[in-house]
Every structure is written in structure tokens, then in C-alpha cells.
Enzyme design. Structure first.
Site, short mmCIF file in Angstrom:
data_model
loop_
_atom_site.label_atom_id
_atom_site.label_comp_id
_atom_site.label_asym_id
_atom_site.label_seq_id
_atom_site.Cartn_x
_atom_site.Cartn_y
_atom_site.Cartn_z
N GLU A 34 0.71 -21.25 18.09
CA GLU A 34 -0.09 -21.54 16.99
C GLU A 34 0.72 -22.71 16.31
OE1 GLU A 34 -0.04 -18.13 18.47
OE2 GLU A 34 0.94 -18.13 16.35
N GLU A 93 1.27 -8.08 11.63
CA GLU A 93 -0.22 -8.42 11.63
C GLU A 93 -1.04 -7.51 11.06
OE1 GLU A 93 2.00 -8.42 13.94
OE2 GLU A 93 2.07 -10.61 15.00
N HIS A 141 -0.85 -14.38 16.40
CA HIS A 141 -0.14 -14.82 17.59
C HIS A 141 -0.94 -13.99 18.79
CE1 HIS A 141 2.81 -16.35 20.25
NE2 HIS A 141 3.57 -15.17 20.32
N GLY A 168 -11.02 4.90 8.17
CA GLY A 168 -10.40 5.88 8.46
C GLY A 168 -8.82 5.52 8.80
C1 LIG Z 1 -3.59 4.72 12.11
C2 LIG Z 1 -3.82 6.14 11.79
N1 LIG Z 1 -2.89 7.09 12.45
C3 LIG Z 1 -3.13 8.29 12.20
C4 LIG Z 1 -4.33 8.83 11.50
C5 LIG Z 1 -4.66 10.17 11.06
N2 LIG Z 1 -4.25 10.63 9.64
C6 LIG Z 1 -5.30 11.04 9.05
S1 LIG Z 1 -4.64 11.35 7.51
C7 LIG Z 1 -3.12 11.22 7.82
C8 LIG Z 1 -2.13 11.78 6.95
C9 LIG Z 1 -1.69 10.67 5.96
O1 LIG Z 1 -0.67 10.97 5.22
P1 LIG Z 1 -0.39 10.70 3.66
O2 LIG Z 1 -0.67 9.03 3.46
O3 LIG Z 1 1.19 10.83 3.36
O4 LIG Z 1 -1.53 11.14 2.63
P2 LIG Z 1 -1.59 12.94 2.58
O5 LIG Z 1 -2.40 13.29 3.82
O6 LIG Z 1 -0.23 13.52 2.48
O7 LIG Z 1 -2.38 12.87 1.19
C10 LIG Z 1 -2.91 10.79 9.20
C11 LIG Z 1 -1.79 10.80 9.83
C12 LIG Z 1 -5.09 7.68 10.72
N3 LIG Z 1 -6.06 8.02 10.07
N4 LIG Z 1 -4.86 6.43 11.00
#
Ligand SMILES: Cc1ncc(C[n+]2csc(CCOP(=O)(O)OP(=O)(O)O)c2C)c(N)n1
Length: 538
Positions: free
Chosen positions: A46, A65, A88, A413
């Protein structure tokens, strides 16, 4: 035949008076639609895009990214204009994919421009070649193209922009071979291209009649309202009909003041409890939201017995999968203005007000206490970005969102959106105080974004809600009758050191008694500031 030209050569010298380089044509078009920032992470395929980078443009560098697309998402949503992102070739697009999915679900307008190897060597499967470039980001882009000829690139970028800005908005993708940027092409001029469609007037008349006849209507609102900017229209409509207003499950933006007497709370993401919350209403009007976003499988009726449902949504696809009710497709502003021309047949009693949540104990550093102190110390002109999954209830109970465009989350999510998006929002709205509430787990998906905040001196308060766990998954495990699931403990992360390593100042807060002073320091900071708040586990 066109050939590569010296970029410094005036078009007249080349004998092609009305032509310019593909690169110049792109910048001229972007300028004409009010785009002056390119968020990106560059690569060799790029670099030619940035030769003689124009003085009136800014390149916003992110070190991953995911962080780049998160920043671009926040900037697009807060500014209301599409952002342009440089990625990229295949690997960069791959890294960006989680947040491209989020931008698609958020309806964030964005033109992703990815590098590709030079056309002249594509048949040799060269290093960095993205073999099926246009398929890579699908299905989470609205449109994807690698133009057939170099000279078609500016027009493709213009079309990508118009599509990104059409409701429902979202990301589009243009793959550009490296040798295209220096080629000659005709300029592309900005045009007025319609961004919204009007709802069917006959169906709006039907909904008006239903609203007039209803005894106990209820509104359910979602993010398309925020995207359409109908804050006041929703307040007027709710007051006109004396109907309670719920936020739909997993709403990624706020569209109704949460301190308003008619605000009823957030609907559950499970079918049966959701239907129970709506019991007693004979008319459910879902505005700017899916009907409904469930998180778990459920059973039973979708809405209470005896109720009918109407939905107004800007997305034709969302309208088709709602399991019950009548769906009207179209722009929310046009729809709401038309619906305001309605009145109840009989005057309605105001619905009962919700009970406020009890104040959290002041001697325990819970997430609820943290939220309540942010509310106390910075009640106005703030933007809350939240990606702290298990702290959502605490947020809703103690940190009401009271202003338009006051709340941003991911509709997907996907974790790794919040840290970057907070920076993009703050760039677009420097007069507001952006407070990013990010879980310790979530922050690690896009921690590199802190570097950009420091480099550009962006004023964001990053509050790491640090419970040393993937607590939402622990809670979900409980629902499934499990103990603490494997892979959910994430202690020993030092966020102040991580932030310091990227030149963002910060401090750890380990006791409730120290919280107020730390928040005051964070709110008073001229640039980014990080608080690592060690909250008690629920
Ligand atoms: C990219 C991604 N990987 C995994 C998940 C699954 N997931 C949902 S909630 C969570 C825990 C998040 O932990 P944290 O940010 O510490 O917040 P807490 O749940 O402790 O409030 C995970 C790993 C997701 N939503 N997105």
C-alpha cells in the site's frame, strides 16, 4: 494505452488534460465528501497510496489492525461520516476481521482499502498476494471489489463510500493492486446519493391506528435510533402515548434518556423472561431494533398472550427474520416524525416509575461502587464506552446514560472493540469526556490502541474493570451448572506497566477509599489516563 506516469508530471505534460493519478483522484474524492483521516496499519503493497501524502490529510496509525478498525468504527459513529481504513493485504485484513464483524453489526460506515500485489505479477502468486481478496472479508462487508482496471479504482472507492453510507450503514471493501496508484484516470466527482428509504405510508397509517387504539402500549428501542439521531422524537412519542420505553437486549447504543420517568430498563436476552417483562401490554412497538436479540436458546411465546407487535427498522433483512408481528422498513427519523402525528383514543395514566437501585456499599471496591462514583464525579457531557461484560448490570443500575450518543458498545459480542473505538469517538468529539470501561480480559484484545492515544494526546479515561477473570464466562458457567470453567482466570496482568510502556500515565486503585481521588486525577488529565481498578469479584 495508459502507462505508469511520474506523479510530478502535470497531466497536460502527459497529454491527458483531464486525467490525474489514481491516488490523486482518490484524495480529491475523499476531500469532497469530508474525509480527511485515514486510519491504518501499512504494508509494502500500500505504500504507493501514500506517496506525496496530502498535507490536509492525517494518517492515524494503529499498531494492530483490530485497534485500527475499532478506532475507525468509533470515529465513524461519532462523526456520522464514513471513515477510510488502510489495511495490509491478506494478513492485515485477517487481523482486522473481528472488528470488521463488529462494524458490520454496529452499522458503522467505513471504506476498507486493502493492498494487493501488483497486477503485473499476480499470475506468479507473489509474496503477500491475496488470492481471493474480495472474498476474505465477506460476509461482513456490504460490498467488496477489486476493480477490473486501475483507472476504475477511484470510482470504486466512491461507490464503496456511497454504499457504506446507505442505511443500514456498514463497512465496504476495496482491494487495490500496488501498481494502480500511479496510473492515470479520470477524476470522480462527489454526487448526492440517497442514504435512506422512506417507510411505506400505508403501513405507517396502520401503526398510527394501532397506537391510537392501544390500551397499554410499550416501546422497545435500539441502536438504529441513535444512528438516525432521533433522540427528541423518541421522547416526544413516548410522552405523547404515556408508554414505557425499554432498551432492546444487547443494544449497542443508547437512544432514550435513562433518567426519564418513562424509561423502564433493559430487556432480557432470554425469550421467556423477555416476554414476562412485556406482560400486560397489548401493543409492543419495536423501534430501530431487532425483535429480539437472544443470547441463549429459549422456548414459549415470543411476546405475551394478547399482545401484537409492530417493528420499524432500517434494515430489510432484520425485518424478515422477526418471528412475529408486522415489520415496516425505512428510516427511523421519517417514521417517527410520521408517528408523532397520532394520539391515544383515551387519555392514558402514566406507567409506574422504576425503583432506583440501592446505593452500593461505599467500603467495598465493587464494579457497582465504581459506576456510582463515576456518575457522582462526572455526571454530564460524557460518553461511556463499555466492554466489561460482567459489569453491564452494575453500569445500568448506577451509571445512567442521559445524553444522546452517550453510550457505545459492540453489537457483535466481539471483544477488542472498546479500547480503540473510545479513541475514535474522542477524536470526533473532543469537547466531550470519553470514559472507556473495559474489562481486564477485553482490554488485552486491543491493548495496542493505547499507543495511538498517547501519540496523538487523545483525552480518554481508560478504566480497566479488573476482576482478574473472564468473569462473564464464570457467570455463564454457573447458568450451565458448571463450576469455574477452565481458561477463565487471567490474573497477574499489570495494566499500569502496560500503559506506561506505551506512554499512557495511570495508576492502580486497590481500595474503595482511594477511588474518588484517582477518578478526579483521571478526569483532570489533559491526555489519555488509565486506571487499573482492582474490583472485588461478584
Ligand atoms: C474475540 C472474543 N473472544 C472471546 C470472547 C468470549 N468472551 C465473552 S465474555 C469474555 C470475558 C471477558 O472478560 P473481561 O473483559 O475481563 O470482562 P468480565 O467478563 O470479567 O466482566 C470472553 C472471553 C469474545 N466475546 N470475543
Amino acid at each position: 494505452m495508459l502507462s505508469t506516469v511520474d506523479n510530478n508530471m502535470a497531466p497536460s505534460q502527459a497529454g491527458l488534460v483531464e486525467q490525474m493519478s489514481v491516488r490523486e483522484a482518490m484524495y480529491a474524492f475523499l476531500r469532497s465528501v469530508g474525509v480527511s483521516k485515514i486510519f491504518g496499519n501499512p504494508g509494502s503493497t500500500e505504500l504507493a497510496m501514500f506517496r506525496d501524502f496530502p498535507d490536509d490529510f492525517e494518517y492515524v496509525l494503529g499498531l494492530h489492525e483490530g485497534a485500527v478498525v475499532g478506532m475507525a468504527d468509533g470515529h465513524a459513529m461519532a462523526s456520522g461520516n464514513a471513515t477510510v481504513v488502510n489495511l495490509h493485504s491478506a494478513a492485515g485484513v485477517g487481523n482486522a476481521m473481528g472488528n470488521i464483524f463488529t462494524a458490520y453489526r454496529n452499522r458503522a460506515p467505513m471504506v476498507l482499502i486493502a493492498g494487493q500485489q501488483s497486477r503485473s505479477i499476480l499470475s506468479l502468486e507473489p509474496f503477500l498476494y491475496s488470492e481471493r481478496a474480495t472474498e476474505l472479508p465477506r460476509p461482513y462487508v456490504k460490498w467488496s471489489i477489486e476493480p477490473a482496471r486501475a483507472e476504475d479504482v477511484p470510482a470504486a472507492i466512491a461507490r464503496a463510500y456511497y454504499i457504506a453510507m446507505q442505511e443500514p450503514r456498514g463497512p465496504t471493501f476495496v482491494s487495490v493492486p500496488a501498481d494502480d496508484w500511479d496510473r492515470l484516470c479520470e477524476p470522480v466527482f462527489a454526487r448526492d446519493v440517497s442514504r435512506v428509504v422512506a417507510p411505506d405510508p400505508a403501513m405507517i397509517t396502520g401503526l398510527r391506528a394501532a397506537l391510537t387504539a392501544a390500551r397499554r402500549p410499550v416501546f422497545v428501542v435500539g441502536q438504529a435510533n441513535a444512528n438516525a439521531g432521533v433522540w427528541q422524537e423518541l421522547i416526544d412519542l413516548a410522552e405523547l402515548h404515556q408508554a414505557p420505553v425499554y432498551s432492546g437486549p444487547h443494544a449497542a447504543r443508547n437512544s432514550f434518556p435513562e433518567d426519564h420517568p418513562l424509561f423502564a430498563g433493559h430487556l432480557h436476552w432470554d425469550r421467556a423472561p423477555l416476554a414476562r417483562m412485556l406482560a400486560g401490554h397489548d401493543l409492543i412497538v419495536v423501534l430501530g431494533a431487532p425483535a429480539f436479540v437472544y443470547h441463549v436458546e429459549g422456548s414459549g411465546p415470543f411476546i405475551p398472550d394478547g399482545a401484537t407487535l409492530w417493528q420499524v427498522i432500517d434494515d430489510p433483512s432484520t425485518a424478515t427474520w422477526s418471528p412475529v408481528g408486522t415489520a415496516i422498513v425505512g428510516n427511523l427519523k421519517l417514521a417517527l416524525r410520521a408517528l408523532l402525528d397520532s394520539a391515544p383514543a383515551e387519555p392514558r395514566e402514566p406507567p409506574p416509575r422504576r425503583q432506583p437501585a440501592p446505593a452500593p456499599a461505599p467500603d467495598r471496591l465493587t464494579d457497582a461502587y465504581l459506576m456510582s462514583r463515576i456518575e457522582a464525579l462526572h455526571p454530564d457531557n460524557r460518553v461511556i464506552v463499555c466492554e466489561a461484560p460482567s459489569s453491564l448490570d452494575a453500569l445500568r443500575a448506577h451509571l445512567p446514560i442521559k445524553e444522546p450518543a452517550g453510550y457505545y458498545a459492540h453489537a457483535s459480542g466481539h471483544l477488542g472493540y472498546g479500547l480503540g473505538s473510545a479513541i475514535g469517538i474522542a477524536m470526533a468529539e473532543p469537547q466531550r469526556r470519553v470514559i472507556a470501561l473495559i474489562g481486564d480480559g477485553s482490554s488485552m484484545y486491543a491493548i495496542q490502541a493505547l499507543w495511538t492515544a498517547a501519540k496523538l494526546g487523545i483525552r480518554v479515561v481508560f478504566v480497566i474493570v479488573n476482576n482478574r477473570a473472564y468473569q462473564a464466562l464464570v457467570g455463564f458457567g454457573r447458568l450451565l451448572g458448571m463450576g469455574v470453567p477452565v481458561g477463565t482466570v487471567i490474573d497477574d496482568l499489570d495494566f499500569v506497566k502496560l500503559a506506561g510502556g506505551m506512554a499512557v500515565p495511570g495508576e492502580t486503585v486497590g481500595r474503595a477509599v482511594d477511588l474518588d481521588a484517582a477518578l478526579e486525577r483521571a478526569f483532570g488529565a489533559a491526555g489519555p489516563y488509565l486506571l487499573d481498578v482492582r474490583t472485588e469479584k461478584a
